[in-house]
Enzyme design. Sequence first.
Site, PDB file in Angstrom:
ATOM      1  N   GLU A   1     -50.758 -13.843 -54.055  1.00  0.00           N
ATOM      2  CA  GLU A   1     -51.845 -13.385 -53.178  1.00  0.00           C
ATOM      3  C   GLU A   1     -53.091 -13.046 -53.984  1.00  0.00           C
ATOM      4  O   GLU A   1     -53.549 -11.895 -54.012  1.00  0.00           O
ATOM      5  CB  GLU A   1     -51.397 -12.166 -52.366  1.00  0.00           C
ATOM      6  CG  GLU A   1     -50.253 -12.495 -51.449  1.00  0.00           C
ATOM      7  CD  GLU A   1     -49.947 -11.426 -50.393  1.00  0.00           C
ATOM      8  OE1 GLU A   1     -49.408 -11.764 -49.353  1.00  0.00           O
ATOM      9  OE2 GLU A   1     -50.265 -10.249 -50.630  1.00  0.00           O
TER      10      GLU A   1
ATOM     11  N   GLU B   1     -44.015 -16.670 -47.990  1.00  0.00           N
ATOM     12  CA  GLU B   1     -43.731 -15.350 -47.409  1.00  0.00           C
ATOM     13  C   GLU B   1     -44.011 -15.389 -45.921  1.00  0.00           C
ATOM     14  O   GLU B   1     -45.047 -15.928 -45.485  1.00  0.00           O
ATOM     15  CB  GLU B   1     -44.622 -14.257 -48.016  1.00  0.00           C
ATOM     16  CG  GLU B   1     -44.228 -13.812 -49.387  1.00  0.00           C
ATOM     17  CD  GLU B   1     -45.046 -12.628 -49.882  1.00  0.00           C
ATOM     18  OE1 GLU B   1     -45.390 -11.733 -49.073  1.00  0.00           O
ATOM     19  OE2 GLU B   1     -45.354 -12.609 -51.079  1.00  0.00           O
TER      20      GLU B   1
END
Length: 475
Positions: free
Chosen positions: A180, A373
Amino acid sequence: MNKLPEGFLWGGATAANQCEGGYLEGNKGLSTVDVIPAGKDRFPVMLGKMNMFECDDEHFYPSHEAIDFYHHYKEDIALFAEMGFKCFRMSLAWARIFPNGDDAEPNEEGLKFYDDVFDECLKYGIEPLVTITHFDVPMNLVKAIGAWRSRKMVDYYERLCEVIFDRYKNKVKYWLTFNEINMLLHLPFIGAGLTFEPGENEEAVKYQAAHHQLVASAKATKIAHAINPDFKIGCMLAAGNTYANTCAPEDVWRSMEKDRENYFFIDVQSRGEYPNYAKKMFERHNISLKMEEGDEEILKNNTVDFISFSYYSSRLTSADPKVSAETEGNVFATLKNPYLKASEWGWQIDPLGLRITMNSIYDRYQKPLFIVENGLGAVDNPDENGYVEDDYRIEYLREHVKAMKAAVNEDGVELMGYTPWGCIDLVSASTGEMKKRYGFIYVDKDNEGNGTLKRSKKKSFNWYKKVIESNGAEL
Ligand code: BG6
């Protein structure tokens, strides 16, 4: 049409800092995440507003033991294998390999631990997908050079990559450079080990750190392809399209700006150059990036092979300052979308948003995607055997898998795999809680650190097993 392509990488995802524990075992050094406490001080520390460079006795630090994957990995991987995992996403704790970040030699015990974990996966035919850094910087580098605000980090990261790519070249094929990467803008201490001095231009510090990470990521890609041309290197975005609150053009414009804030990183990693809108934004905010000679060329020549991302929810924004009923959502502030339900933590649930997001990313980059995810953080109530009837989790995942299949089979999006988050219960990154559970496997541990650490299968365990067995046909 009902299935996914042959060889689709079904699996699950974790991160070292949220599951390993053993925070000083095997000569591991202290990491940023080890000094981030649970409780009210967690957010100020993650934001870089409150310096906590050592542990104290007043706070509880959930990473220190986490779910003790460090000692339970064999048992855990056996359970993943029982579900039929083809792939296991995990991350390396940088400070396990270079305890201080700048050590002359890597720590053999740390390297050996990951050898053992990879061997255990490969024994069952599970392909490791490795995040090189997932919210993790050796604390020594924070103290000595301010972590990613310093250019020196590029060299330390490069050294880490040389060591791990060489060591694991026959065991790991899929790598992600930074988890991320856009989180750096939202939680700078967690994303890049950044803390701030009063009065400094924080945006400038963040974008300079981002530049260092982008160069480091491109250099890693270069080294990886030289060491093993079969390696596949991905970037990783905290994704979720931003919707406009109304059809007022101002709202639509605002939503585009919000999305660009996140796409900016991937634009560089995938297209190989800073987009013009970013250059203009830097001008407006008095940000002049310090670039070294050769940086542009490195970025241009070493773009990623695939785009991975996390998706929990879509986002919603408005240009109207009066519209302010904000809700939580994976750390990104977002308006409440009246068309969506939300989790117990206020994260809005939007399966179609996944299809929309996949299409947007694929349209933009035209490279294979990987959903690394996705999942529902929820309170589970186990019976005396640790069994949880988690129909709510099955429901969430079923709807998201349907949307994912639609993106692949009806829209033609190329997708390599799906690794739902926290396939085994682990520590929540945002809150530090254990209570916010994502797993197919229940772990007996509570928010205060009590529990036997016993693992047990939830209802979703067998559900996901069937999904994998049928390659997505049986939901
Ligand atoms: C992502 C992170 O932001 O979301 C994970 O990559 C994190 O580390 C996951 O755990 C879920 O967030 P949370 O706060 O519920 O753990």
